[in-house]
Design an enzyme around this catalytic site. Structure first.
Site: not given
Length: 254
Positions: A139, A152
């Site tokens: 990501s 995250y």
């Protein structure tokens, strides 16, 4: 489980979103796709869809955090040419000061340990193929942080470092390591899962953004990288929608 002669691509987290879209595109590119996810009904439905369209597809219910199950899965494959480590996800958006350690632990287990499990278990087959590819779907969170994203971001940084280190360690073997790092992607479940079913909070993530990335956009990127000539390695590919300049700079038309 798989037929000799047809290249095999294993896709984790293939029950929805980017995983399902990637499975469809790799199947279209001529791979026998092996769909893994915990939701057996979904991957069986997708395997049926792909088979009905004339492609080769197999569903295998799997929790990537369960190492014995991952090892059993790896042993069931006759070959593996591509591994797409897509299983992952986010939980919550609390600040570090009040974040739930259980959420952090779960994100690390899926995004990092799950990727480690499948990569370790399938690396011998990928090497034996003579032309293997490991894809780690990280990501933009793997490369820069943002408020409320601590858990995250930490997990995706772990996935990024896993890919980067593996590439160094296996150089000289016939296996490529590709990292694809998407920015804002609007799928049916990512934000809703992150906010535990709160549709209003999930909608705010994309509010005013004319065209966030879609699962197909990311799948197209993955498939392009995987299908480059064997000597070409796409080390890292960051892909964002045009409206997103960084994790914290997004153009919104509100």
């Amino acid at each position: 489980m798989t037929a000799a002669g047809t290249p095999v691509a294993v896709v984790t987290g293939a029950s929805s979103g980017i995983g399902a879209a990637t499975a469809r595109q790799l199947a279209g590119a001529g791979y026998h796709v092996v769909l893994t996810a915990r939701r057996k009904d979904r991957i069986e439905a997708l395997a049926g869809e792909l088979s009905g369209a004339g492609h080769r597809a197999t569903a295998y219910a799997l929790d990537v955090t369960d190492r014995p199950a991952v090892d059993e899965f790896a042993a069931s494959l006759e070959r593996c040419d591509v591994l797409v480590n897509n299983a992952g996800g986010a939980l919550g958006a609390d600040p570090v000061a009040t974040g739930d350690p259980a959420d952090w632990r779960q994100m690390f287990e899926v995004n990092v340990i799950g990727t480690l499990n499948t990569t370790q278990a399938l690396l011998p087959a990928l090497t034996a193929s003579g032309d293997g590819t490991v894809v780690v779907l990280s990501s933009t969170a793997a490369h820069s942080t943002y408020e409320g994203g601590g858990g995250y971001v930490a997990a995706k940084h772990g996935a990024h470092i896993l890919a980067e280190t593996l590439r160094l360690e296996i150089v000289g073997t016939p296996v490529r390591v590709i990292e694809v790092a998407p920015g804002m992607v609007k799928t049916e479940e990512f934000a809703t899962t992150r906010f535990r079913g709160d549709e209003e909070k999930a909608a705010k993530v994309y509010a005013g953004v004319a065209e966030p990335l879609t699962a197909d956009d990311v799948a197209d990127t993955i498939t392009w990288a995987v299908t480059r000539p064997s000597h070409v390695n796409i080390d890292l590919l960051v892909v964002r929608p045009r409206a997103q300049a960084s994790n914290s700079k997004v153009h919104r038309e509100l």
